[in-house]
Design a protein around this motif. Structure first.
Motif, PDB file in Angstrom:
ATOM      1  N   THR A 196     115.343  82.463  15.940  1.00  0.00           N
ATOM      2  CA  THR A 196     114.926  81.078  16.191  1.00  0.00           C
ATOM      3  C   THR A 196     116.010  80.351  16.974  1.00  0.00           C
ATOM      4  O   THR A 196     115.739  79.660  17.960  1.00  0.00           O
ATOM      5  CB  THR A 196     114.683  80.350  14.847  1.00  0.00           C
ATOM      6  OG1 THR A 196     113.730  81.086  14.100  1.00  0.00           O
ATOM      7  CG2 THR A 196     114.212  78.925  15.069  1.00  0.00           C
ATOM      8  N   PHE A 197     117.254  80.535  16.524  1.00  0.00           N
ATOM      9  CA  PHE A 197     118.378  79.903  17.212  1.00  0.00           C
ATOM     10  C   PHE A 197     118.479  80.391  18.649  1.00  0.00           C
ATOM     11  O   PHE A 197     118.628  79.607  19.589  1.00  0.00           O
ATOM     12  CB  PHE A 197     119.685  80.185  16.457  1.00  0.00           C
ATOM     13  CG  PHE A 197     120.920  79.831  17.243  1.00  0.00           C
ATOM     14  CD1 PHE A 197     121.290  78.500  17.430  1.00  0.00           C
ATOM     15  CD2 PHE A 197     121.700  80.822  17.834  1.00  0.00           C
ATOM     16  CE1 PHE A 197     122.409  78.175  18.172  1.00  0.00           C
ATOM     17  CE2 PHE A 197     122.821  80.500  18.591  1.00  0.00           C
ATOM     18  CZ  PHE A 197     123.178  79.172  18.758  1.00  0.00           C
ATOM     19  N   GLU A 198     118.375  81.695  18.833  1.00  0.00           N
ATOM     20  CA  GLU A 198     118.576  82.259  20.174  1.00  0.00           C
ATOM     21  C   GLU A 198     117.481  81.827  21.144  1.00  0.00           C
ATOM     22  O   GLU A 198     117.743  81.637  22.336  1.00  0.00           O
ATOM     23  CB  GLU A 198     118.711  83.784  20.093  1.00  0.00           C
ATOM     24  CG  GLU A 198     120.092  84.141  19.534  1.00  0.00           C
ATOM     25  CD  GLU A 198     120.303  85.625  19.289  1.00  0.00           C
ATOM     26  OE1 GLU A 198     121.431  85.976  18.900  1.00  0.00           O
ATOM     27  OE2 GLU A 198     119.343  86.424  19.478  1.00  0.00           O
ATOM     28  N   ALA A 199     116.277  81.635  20.643  1.00  0.00           N
ATOM     29  CA  ALA A 199     115.191  81.167  21.517  1.00  0.00           C
ATOM     30  C   ALA A 199     115.507  79.756  22.020  1.00  0.00           C
ATOM     31  O   ALA A 199     115.320  79.453  23.206  1.00  0.00           O
ATOM     32  CB  ALA A 199     113.869  81.189  20.758  1.00  0.00           C
ATOM     33  N   ILE A 200     115.998  78.908  21.117  1.00  0.00           N
ATOM     34  CA  ILE A 200     116.358  77.538  21.520  1.00  0.00           C
ATOM     35  C   ILE A 200     117.533  77.571  22.494  1.00  0.00           C
ATOM     36  O   ILE A 200     117.544  76.888  23.521  1.00  0.00           O
ATOM     37  CB  ILE A 200     116.688  76.686  20.265  1.00  0.00           C
ATOM     38  CG1 ILE A 200     115.433  76.491  19.410  1.00  0.00           C
ATOM     39  CG2 ILE A 200     117.290  75.338  20.673  1.00  0.00           C
ATOM     40  CD1 ILE A 200     115.680  75.863  18.051  1.00  0.00           C
ATOM     41  N   ARG A 201     118.523  78.385  22.166  1.00  0.00           N
ATOM     42  CA  ARG A 201     119.699  78.497  23.039  1.00  0.00           C
ATOM     43  C   ARG A 201     119.302  78.939  24.444  1.00  0.00           C
ATOM     44  O   ARG A 201     119.738  78.358  25.435  1.00  0.00           O
ATOM     45  CB  ARG A 201     120.696  79.509  22.432  1.00  0.00           C
ATOM     46  CG  ARG A 201     121.985  79.649  23.215  1.00  0.00           C
ATOM     47  CD  ARG A 201     122.744  80.893  22.819  1.00  0.00           C
ATOM     48  NE  ARG A 201     121.966  82.106  23.152  1.00  0.00           N
ATOM     49  CZ  ARG A 201     122.257  83.320  22.714  1.00  0.00           C
ATOM     50  NH1 ARG A 201     123.279  83.510  21.900  1.00  0.00           N
ATOM     51  NH2 ARG A 201     121.514  84.356  23.064  1.00  0.00           N
ATOM     52  N   ASP A 202     118.437  79.945  24.539  1.00  0.00           N
ATOM     53  CA  ASP A 202     118.046  80.457  25.857  1.00  0.00           C
ATOM     54  C   ASP A 202     117.270  79.402  26.650  1.00  0.00           C
ATOM     55  O   ASP A 202     117.476  79.241  27.848  1.00  0.00           O
ATOM     56  CB  ASP A 202     117.202  81.733  25.701  1.00  0.00           C
ATOM     57  CG  ASP A 202     118.037  82.882  25.129  1.00  0.00           C
ATOM     58  OD1 ASP A 202     119.288  82.738  25.092  1.00  0.00           O
ATOM     59  OD2 ASP A 202     117.453  83.896  24.702  1.00  0.00           O
ATOM     60  N   GLU A 203     116.406  78.687  25.962  1.00  0.00           N
ATOM     61  CA  GLU A 203     115.624  77.654  26.649  1.00  0.00           C
ATOM     62  C   GLU A 203     116.547  76.550  27.173  1.00  0.00           C
ATOM     63  O   GLU A 203     116.392  76.063  28.298  1.00  0.00           O
ATOM     64  CB  GLU A 203     114.564  77.080  25.693  1.00  0.00           C
ATOM     65  CG  GLU A 203     113.586  76.169  26.407  1.00  0.00           C
ATOM     66  CD  GLU A 203     112.474  75.642  25.496  1.00  0.00           C
ATOM     67  OE1 GLU A 203     112.362  76.102  24.340  1.00  0.00           O
ATOM     68  OE2 GLU A 203     111.742  74.760  25.968  1.00  0.00           O
ATOM     69  N   MET A 204     117.521  76.156  26.359  1.00  0.00           N
ATOM     70  CA  MET A 204     118.467  75.120  26.792  1.00  0.00           C
ATOM     71  C   MET A 204     119.348  75.625  27.927  1.00  0.00           C
ATOM     72  O   MET A 204     119.657  74.896  28.863  1.00  0.00           O
ATOM     73  CB  MET A 204     119.333  74.646  25.618  1.00  0.00           C
ATOM     74  CG  MET A 204     118.603  73.748  24.638  1.00  0.00           C
ATOM     75  SD  MET A 204     117.903  72.235  25.402  1.00  0.00           S
ATOM     76  CE  MET A 204     119.392  71.281  25.690  1.00  0.00           C
ATOM     77  N   ASN A 205     119.764  76.889  27.859  1.00  0.00           N
ATOM     78  CA  ASN A 205     120.558  77.464  28.944  1.00  0.00           C
ATOM     79  C   ASN A 205     119.805  77.395  30.265  1.00  0.00           C
ATOM     80  O   ASN A 205     120.366  76.995  31.287  1.00  0.00           O
ATOM     81  CB  ASN A 205     120.910  78.925  28.636  1.00  0.00           C
ATOM     82  CG  ASN A 205     122.212  79.037  27.851  1.00  0.00           C
ATOM     83  OD1 ASN A 205     123.060  78.136  27.900  1.00  0.00           O
ATOM     84  ND2 ASN A 205     122.359  80.130  27.119  1.00  0.00           N
ATOM     85  N   ASP A 206     118.525  77.777  30.235  1.00  0.00           N
ATOM     86  CA  ASP A 206     117.706  77.751  31.452  1.00  0.00           C
ATOM     87  C   ASP A 206     117.581  76.325  31.978  1.00  0.00           C
ATOM     88  O   ASP A 206     117.751  76.067  33.168  1.00  0.00           O
ATOM     89  CB  ASP A 206     116.288  78.276  31.158  1.00  0.00           C
ATOM     90  CG  ASP A 206     116.272  79.777  31.038  1.00  0.00           C
ATOM     91  OD1 ASP A 206     117.302  80.401  31.399  1.00  0.00           O
ATOM     92  OD2 ASP A 206     115.250  80.328  30.584  1.00  0.00           O
TER      93      ASP A 206
END
Lengths: 310, 428
Positions: free
Chosen positions: B167-177
Motif C-alpha cells: 500500500t505504501f509503495e503504491a502511494i510512493r510510486d504515484e507521488m514519485n511520478d
C-alpha cells in the motif's frame, strides 16, 4: 527521484539565532523605508529589550530613527521604571511615556473593576489614544507567535482599521520576505519583528548578546503573596488589598514575564544568572503566559486583540 | 523525549517547514506528536485542550484535542475548520523548526501559499487508506511551483492498513511520478502512524520493511541553505543610512538583506540600474566590521566611491547581473477576491522595488488536477496561471527557479491595497 538528499554542502551557515536576527532586522528596516511615522512600543520587558536591541543593530551607526513609546498603566514594578529611565538615557533613545490619565484619575484598578476592564482602559485605550495622538502609521511590538494561540495566527504586518482593531479572518497574505506596507488614510499596522522567536530564543539571545534586562528576571529572595496558583510580589501599598488569609513571606523567586504588578505572578526559582535562566527555560513544562492573569478566560487574548490590544 | 542542551542550542540551524493536508489525514495528530515529543508545546497549553478533564499530566498525543491547540481563532473552533496558517515552533538538539500549519481546504489556498512561500521543506499528509487524492495533487503542485527544496510525503495511518508495504509503495510510486513531472528535486516518502508514534520520532516495531529515517531524523538532516550561497551576489538596497551626526557627517551606508551569494571587502560591485561600479569599503555591523557577508544576513555596506544608489536599486558583482526587464513572464497564484484579467493594472513589489504593472496577457491557466495549460480570460481566486506583465519601470530579477528572493514578487491591488497575487518569474 530517490530518498537521498542530493545537496552540496553550503560553505556559509547562520545559527538559528543569527537567522532570526537577520529576519527581524530586515522587517524593522522595511517599516522605516515604507512608513511615514513609525514608533516602537517599549514595555520594558525582555521581549521589548530584544526588539530594541535589534532596532539598534538595524540602524547602526545611526541613532534610532523612531521614538520609543511606553504605554504606562502606573501599575508597573518600580524596578521597571528605574530600568526604563536609566537604559533609555544610556542609549540616547527618544522615550515617550503615555498614560490613560482620565482612567487613572478615576482610580481604575484590577481589584475593584476587574482585570478585563482595567486592561481595556489602561492598556488598550491608553495605547490607542497614544497612537492617535502621535499620528503613528506603524507601531512595532514585541509579540511572539509562540506565546498564545491567537498570536500564532497573526501576520508580521498586522493591519488595523481606523479604530485600531484587528480582523483575524481577513488578514493579508504574507509572502516570502516581501511585506506589503500600503495602507489607506487612517489605517495603521502593528509590526511584530520577533514573531518567529520563542521564549527560549529570547533568553539565548539575551545571553549571547549581553542585553541588559530588568533585575526582576533574576531570582532573589522577594516578599511575596500566594494567590490561587500565582506568586504575587508584595509592596507596602498593597496592605489593604490583601485577601483573607494572605500573608506576605520571603520566597526565592523571579519573573518569567513582566506586566503590571497586581496581575503578574513570579515563579519559584534559583536562577540568578543568564546561564541558569536558560537552563530553567529549557526545562520549563509550563508556558510563560501562565503567570499572566490577563490570559486566563476563554478567547481573552483574541478578543482583546480585536479591540486594539497588542 | 528530546531535551535541550543549552550549549548546543546556540549552534543549531533554522529549518522552515510547512505542513499541508486536511484534519482527516491526521495532520493535527502528527503536529501534536511532534510538539509533544520535542517539547514544543507546554503542559498548561496541552492541559487546556485535553479531552478528559482532571489529568495532571498529558502522557500522549491521543489524549489531546489537537485541533483545539492549533486552531487559535474563535471562528475556527466554532466551525471546526482551520482558516488561517498557524505557526508552531519546536526544537531538537540539532535544529529549530518553524512550522507553518496550513489549512487544507481549497478556499484557503491563499493562506497555504503564505505559509509555504518561505519554507525549506514541506510535509504532505496522505491517509494510507485513501491514497493520493485530488487535494494532495493540488497541494503538491503549489509546493512544487513555490520551489520548496524538499517535499516529504507522510503516508499516515499505516496502522489502519495493517502496515502493508505494498500500500505504501503504491502511494510512493504515484507521488514519485507526479512530482517528477514538475521538477521536484527531492521527494521523500515515509510510512507512519502519528497516533501510535511509529516513524515520527521513533521507529516503532511495525514497519521494519522500511529502511529510511524517521520523520524527525529526516527533518534534522535535510540540507537547509539550498543553493543561495552558490548564486550570484544580490543586495537589494532597503535604505541609505546617512546619520549626518557630528561624528559621521559624510557617512553613507547601504542597508539591505543579502538575497543570495557572498560579498567581501574590496569586491568590485555594480549598482543596478545606474551601472556605476565601485568597490566595497566596509561591511558594517553593530558587532564590528566584517570581511565577508552572505545570504541571508542583514548588513550595511559602505563603498569607495559616491555612486547613484538608493532604495529599490540592487548591488551585484559586475558580469553577474540580473535581468533588467520591463516585460516579465511569471507564474502567478491568484489570491485576490476580484479576478485578474488582461489590461488590469496593479503594483508589483519585488525585493525593495515597487513598480506599476499592467497585465499584458494571460498565457495560460494551469489545471492543477491534470496539469494541462488551458486558455483563460481571467484568473479567479486560488487559480494559477502564467501571466505576462508590462512594467512602467524595470524589475531587476532572476528566474524563480534560480533565486526565490530575486525571482518573486507580490501583486498589490492599487484600490484596496491588498496583496492579491504571488508571482514567480519564469522569464524576464
Amino acid at each position: 527521484m530517490s530518498n537521498q538528499q542530493s545537496k552540496q554542502v553550503s560553505q556559509h551557515k547562520l545559527t538559528q539565532l543569527k537567522a532570526l536576527e537577520a529576519e527581524s532586522i530586515h522587517i524593522i528596516r522595511e517599516v522605516v523605508a515604507e512608513f511615514r511615522n513609525p514608533v516602537m512600543l517599549y514595555s520594558v520587558g525582555k521581549d521589548s529589550s530584544v526588539l530594541l536591541h535589534l532596532a539598534r543593530k538595524a540602524f547602526y551607526p545611526a541613532p534610532l530613527p523612531f521614538p520609543l513609546l511606553h504605554v504606562d498603566t502606573g501599575f508597573k514594578f518600580k524596578e521597571m521604571y528605574e530600568f526604563r529611565d536609566s537604559f533609555c538615557k544610556e542609549i540616547g533613545a527618544d522615550l515617550i511615556v503615555r498614560r490613560n490619565e482620565a482612567a487613572i484619575a478615576k482610580g481604575m484598578n484590577p481589584k475593584d473593576h476587574g482585570v478585563a476592564r482595567c486592561c481595556g482602559a489602561l492598556k488598550t485605550q491608553g495605547l490607542l489614544d497614544a497612537l492617535e495622538e502621535g499620528e503613528y502609521d506603524a507601531a512595532f511590538g514585541g509579540a511572539r507567535r509562540d506565546e498564545e494561540r491567537s498570536r500564532a495566527k497573526e501576520r508580521v504586518f498586522s493591519m488595523r482599521d481606523e479604530f485600531g482593531q484587528w480582523d483575524p479572518k481577513n488578514q493579508r497574505p504574507e509572502l516570502w520576505n516581501i511585506y506589503n506596507g500600503r495602507i489607506h488614510e487612517g489605517e495603521s499596522v502593528r509590526v511584530f519583528p520577533i514573531s518567529n522567536w520563542t521564549e527560549m530564543d529570547i533568553w539565548l539571545y539575551i545571553r549571547e548578546e549581553n542585553i541588559p534586562i530588568v533585575p526582576l528576571y533574576f531570582a532573589k529572595e522577594r516578599l511575596m503573596v500566594e494567590r490561587k496558583h500565582l506568586l504575587i510580589p508584595y509592596y507596602e501599598e498593597m496592605k489593604d488589598q490583601l485577601l483573607e488569609g494572605e500573608e506576605p513571606k520571603m520566597v526565592m523567586s523571579r519573573f518569567r514575564t513582566l506586566g503590571c504588578s497586581p496581575c503578574t505572578g513570579a515563579v519559584r526559582s534559583d536562577a540568578t544568572n543568564m546561564d541558569e535562566i536558560v537552563i530553567e527555560a529549557a526545562a520549563a513544562r509550563r508556558s510563560e503566559r501562565e503567570t499572566r492573569i490577563i490570559d486566563h478566560g476563554s478567547n481573552s487574548m483574541e478578543d482583546k486583540k480585536k479591540e486594539g490590544y497588542f | 523525549m528530546t531535551t535541550l542542551n543549552t550549549d548546543i542550542t546556540k549552534e543549531i540551524e533554522l529549518l522552515r517547514l510547512v505542513t499541508v493536508g486536511s484534519v482527516d489525514d491526521g495532520k493535527s495528530t502528527l503536529i501534536g506528536r511532534l510538539l509533544v515529543d520535542t517539547k514544543g508545546a507546554f503542559e498548561d497549553q496541552l492541559l487546556a485542550v485535553r479531552k478528559k478533564r482532571g489529568a495532571e499530566h498529558v502522557a500522549s498525543a491521543a489524549e489531546i484535542d489537537l485541533a483545539m491547540l492549533t486552531d487559535g481563532l474563535a471562528a475556527e473552533r466554532e466551525q471546526g475548520i482551520t482558516i488561517d496558517v498557524a505557526y508552531r515552533y519546536f526544537a531538537t538538539p540539532k535544529r529549530k523548526f518553524i512550522m507553518a500549519d496550513c489549512p487544507g481546504h481549497e478556499q484557503y489556498t491563499r493562506n497555504m501559499v503564505t505559509g509555504a512561500s518561505t519554507a525549506n521543506a514541506a510535509i504532505i499528509l496522505i491517509d494510507a487508506r485513501n491514497g493520493v487524492m485530488p487535494q494532495t495533487k493540488r497541494h503538491t503542485h503549489i509546493l512544487a511551483l513555490l520551489g520548496i527544496p524538499h517535499l516529504i510525503v507522510a503516508v499516515n495511518k499505516m496502522d489502519l492498513v495493517d502496515h502493508d508495504q505494498a500500500t505504501f509503495e503504491a502511494i510512493r510510486d504515484e507521488m514519485n511520478d507526479y512530482c517528477a513531472k514538475q521538477g521536484v528535486r527531492d521527494l521523500i516518502c515515509i510510512p507512519m502512524s502519528a497516533l501510535a508514534g511509529d516513524m515520527v520520532a521513533v521507529r516503532g516495531d511495525h514497519m521494519d520493511w522500511y529502511e529510511g529515517d524517521t520523520l524527525l531524523e529526516t527533518l534534522e538532516n535535510l540540507s537547509v541553505l539550498d543553493d543561495v550561497d552558490n548564486q550570484p551576489f544580490r543586495l537589494p538596497v532597503q535604505l541609505v543610512n546617512r546619520p549626518q551626526t557630528a561624528e559621521l557627517p559624510d557617512y553613507r551606508g547601504f542597508m539591505g538583506t543579502i538575497a543570495s551569494g557572498t560579498v567581501k571587502v574590496g569586491d568590485k560591485v555594480k549598482a543596478i540600474p545606474s551601472g556605476n561600479e565601485t568597490t566595497v569599503k566596509e561591511i558594517v555591523t553593530f558587532d564590528g566590521n566584517l570581511q565577508e557577508a552572505f545570504a541571508p544576513q542583514s548588513v550595511t555596506l559602505t563603498l569607495n566611491d559616491e555612486i547613484d544608489l538608493s532604495r529599490g536599486d540592487m548591488l551585484v558583482h559586475p558580469g553577474a547581473e540580473p535581468a533588467s526587464a520591463k516585460i516579465v513572464k511569471a507564474n502567478v497564484c491568484w489570491i485576490g477576491d476580484e479576478p485578474l484579467a488582461a489590461r488590469n493594472k496593479y503594483l508589483l513589489k519585488h525585493t525593495t522595488n515597487t513598480v506599476k504593472a499592467m497585465v499584458d496577457s494571460i498565457d495560460f491557466r494551469r489545471d492543477i488536477h491534470t496539469l494541462s495549460k488551458d486558455e483563460a480570460d481571467e484568473l479567479a481566486m486560488n487559480e494559477i496561471g502564467q501571466i505576462t506583465f508590462k512594467l512602467m519601470k524595470p524589475l531587476y530579477c532572476d528566474p524563480y527557479a534560480q533565486n526565490r528572493i530575486t525571482g518573486s514578487f507580490i501583486v498589490i491591488d492599487t484600490f484596496t491595497n491588498n496583496t492579491v497575487g504571488a508571482g514567480m518569474v519564469v522569464e524576464a
